[in-house]
Design a protein around this motif. Sequence first.
Motif, PDB file in Angstrom:
ATOM      1  N   GLY A 140       0.824  -1.235   0.091  1.00 22.12           N
ATOM      2  CA  GLY A 140      -0.211   0.179   0.087  1.00 22.12           C
ATOM      3  C   GLY A 140       0.782   1.251   0.008  1.00 22.12           C
ATOM      4  O   GLY A 140       1.899   1.382   0.778  1.00 22.12           O
ATOM      5  N   VAL A 141       0.386   2.128  -0.663  1.00 19.20           N
ATOM      6  CA  VAL A 141       1.119   3.671  -0.631  1.00 19.20           C
ATOM      7  C   VAL A 141       0.773   4.219   0.465  1.00 19.20           C
ATOM      8  O   VAL A 141      -0.121   4.354   0.884  1.00 19.20           O
ATOM      9  CB  VAL A 141       0.678   4.573  -1.887  1.00 19.20           C
ATOM     10  CG1 VAL A 141       1.616   5.622  -2.178  1.00 19.20           C
ATOM     11  CG2 VAL A 141       0.795   3.516  -3.234  1.00 19.20           C
ATOM     12  N   GLU A 147       8.944   8.250   0.976  1.00 25.59           N
ATOM     13  CA  GLU A 147      10.246   8.953   1.250  1.00 25.59           C
ATOM     14  C   GLU A 147      11.416   8.176   0.955  1.00 25.59           C
ATOM     15  O   GLU A 147      12.430   8.417   0.641  1.00 25.59           O
ATOM     16  CB  GLU A 147      10.436   9.247   2.857  1.00 25.59           C
ATOM     17  CG  GLU A 147       9.340  10.236   3.441  1.00 25.59           C
ATOM     18  CD  GLU A 147       9.434  10.571   4.732  1.00 25.59           C
ATOM     19  OE1 GLU A 147      10.584   9.830   5.433  1.00 25.59           O
ATOM     20  OE2 GLU A 147       8.818  11.305   5.225  1.00 25.59           O
ATOM     21  N   LYS A 148      11.189   6.750   0.845  1.00 27.50           N
ATOM     22  CA  LYS A 148      12.128   5.914   0.401  1.00 27.50           C
ATOM     23  C   LYS A 148      12.071   5.190  -0.914  1.00 27.50           C
ATOM     24  O   LYS A 148      12.895   4.644  -1.466  1.00 27.50           O
ATOM     25  CB  LYS A 148      12.710   4.612   1.577  1.00 27.50           C
ATOM     26  CG  LYS A 148      12.733   5.342   2.961  1.00 27.50           C
ATOM     27  CD  LYS A 148      13.136   4.242   3.910  1.00 27.50           C
ATOM     28  CE  LYS A 148      13.399   4.862   5.155  1.00 27.50           C
ATOM     29  NZ  LYS A 148      13.472   3.438   6.372  1.00 27.50           N
ATOM     30  N   LYS A 272      13.870   4.388  -5.061  1.00 25.40           N
ATOM     31  CA  LYS A 272      13.405   6.194  -5.100  1.00 25.40           C
ATOM     32  C   LYS A 272      14.615   6.853  -6.071  1.00 25.40           C
ATOM     33  O   LYS A 272      15.709   6.475  -5.921  1.00 25.40           O
ATOM     34  CB  LYS A 272      13.625   6.844  -3.749  1.00 25.40           C
ATOM     35  CG  LYS A 272      13.167   8.032  -3.523  1.00 25.40           C
ATOM     36  CD  LYS A 272      11.832   8.193  -3.522  1.00 25.40           C
ATOM     37  CE  LYS A 272      11.242   9.717  -3.712  1.00 25.40           C
ATOM     38  NZ  LYS A 272       9.715   9.664  -3.583  1.00 25.40           N
ATOM     39  N   GLY A 273      13.831   7.429  -7.090  1.00 26.17           N
ATOM     40  CA  GLY A 273      14.995   8.079  -8.000  1.00 26.17           C
ATOM     41  C   GLY A 273      15.319   7.445  -8.953  1.00 26.17           C
ATOM     42  O   GLY A 273      16.024   8.004 -10.039  1.00 26.17           O
ATOM     43  N   LEU A 317      -1.399   6.974   2.447  1.00 28.18           N
ATOM     44  CA  LEU A 317      -1.760   7.148   3.687  1.00 28.18           C
ATOM     45  C   LEU A 317      -0.973   8.293   4.485  1.00 28.18           C
ATOM     46  O   LEU A 317       0.059   8.001   4.338  1.00 28.18           O
ATOM     47  CB  LEU A 317      -1.910   6.007   4.523  1.00 28.18           C
ATOM     48  CG  LEU A 317      -2.964   5.112   4.114  1.00 28.18           C
ATOM     49  CD1 LEU A 317      -3.084   3.745   4.954  1.00 28.18           C
ATOM     50  CD2 LEU A 317      -4.467   5.776   4.155  1.00 28.18           C
ATOM     51  N   PRO A 318      -1.332   9.409   5.196  1.00 34.41           N
ATOM     52  CA  PRO A 318      -0.743  10.169   5.843  1.00 34.41           C
ATOM     53  C   PRO A 318       0.390   9.383   7.140  1.00 34.41           C
ATOM     54  O   PRO A 318      -0.205   8.516   7.380  1.00 34.41           O
ATOM     55  CB  PRO A 318      -1.566  11.309   6.277  1.00 34.41           C
ATOM     56  CG  PRO A 318      -2.708  10.743   6.464  1.00 34.41           C
ATOM     57  CD  PRO A 318      -2.588   9.569   5.430  1.00 34.41           C
ATOM     58  N   LYS A 319       1.296  10.273   7.476  1.00 36.16           N
ATOM     59  CA  LYS A 319       1.899   9.745   8.449  1.00 36.16           C
ATOM     60  C   LYS A 319       0.946  10.119   9.812  1.00 36.16           C
ATOM     61  O   LYS A 319       0.443  11.147   9.980  1.00 36.16           O
ATOM     62  CB  LYS A 319       3.233  10.713   8.937  1.00 36.16           C
ATOM     63  CG  LYS A 319       4.144  10.190   7.883  1.00 36.16           C
ATOM     64  CD  LYS A 319       5.591  10.809   8.134  1.00 36.16           C
ATOM     65  CE  LYS A 319       6.509  10.562   7.168  1.00 36.16           C
ATOM     66  NZ  LYS A 319       7.811  11.542   7.441  1.00 36.16           N
TER      67      LYS A 319
END
Length: 322
Positions: A140-141, A147-148, A272-273, A317-319
């Motif tokens: 899940g996103v 961030e990673k 990431k990236g 989902l937010p922190k």
Amino acid sequence: MTLKNIKHTSAAWIARSLAAFALAAFTLVGGTAHAADKFDFSPEQQGRLRTGKDAEAVNAIPPNFKFVKEGVLTVAVAPFAPPISTYATDAKTVVGFEADYALLIADALGLKLDLQPIAWADWPLGLSSGKYDAVISNVGVTEQRKEKFDFSSYRLGLHGFYVKADSPIKSIKEPKDIAGLKLTTGAGTNQERILLEWNRQNAAAGLKPATIQYYDDDVTRTLAVVTRRVDANFNPNAPQAYEAAKNGQIRLVGTVNAGWPLKSDVAIATRKGSGLAVALTTATNNLIRNGSYAKTLARWSLAEEALPRSETNPPGLPKFAP
């Protein structure tokens, strides 16, 4: 005030119910037998869909991107339950929707697929260290994960309300629909959080709260529905969709996004990236357009979880504060 009743099942009831449930799985319903072979768990997977090379997706792969193995898309998956991902009858081949979807993505990129079964807890480190090109494993996103890792969404994250097949309940979509019902869900889960908030809203509106009963596993929750100890089971949709399609004992009456009141999509995770996410999103959207995506979801009774389009790094989902 939220009503939260914990019901403890007796060993005798569970034993009787397990026996009845096992027998019911092989009985005739409406004059026809529910086919045990509705789902193909053979290692050969003769019904698996394939697709052609997608030039747009291939062109979206960054020129400097290095796959783990040349000409191969290495994908990690944690087999945990049908119909999403499980082991075939040979006990070593991974089958299910995610295996099928990974193959379609590899086809679209013009690559061979190397599907590597892993333990769920191992995917973040394995992906970060370059052991896999991507993870397709019901991830899940979330804003913290973003961030990673980068993400390409491919399935809705849904919880489903399932009732007994002959239940008079037709639809459960919003808080007022659960007023006065007996429900089961998992303790300490996101779906419990949703039910408790719906109960709070119903209490504020002068409606009777739902009674929540807790059982230890999916089998006993389904038994509770079939034996009418509860009106509905509210838990992740995919395992219940599988059970409903397999035995015909339960049916879906409503879904709620796992991130309610926000959304929580399921996505391919990449480093990431790395730039690979854009190519995977492009491939997924073209699979949606050519129909392969919908047919593959339908093959595993997951049509309810179809996304209208894939997104790169969609809102997650937010922190939550500790």
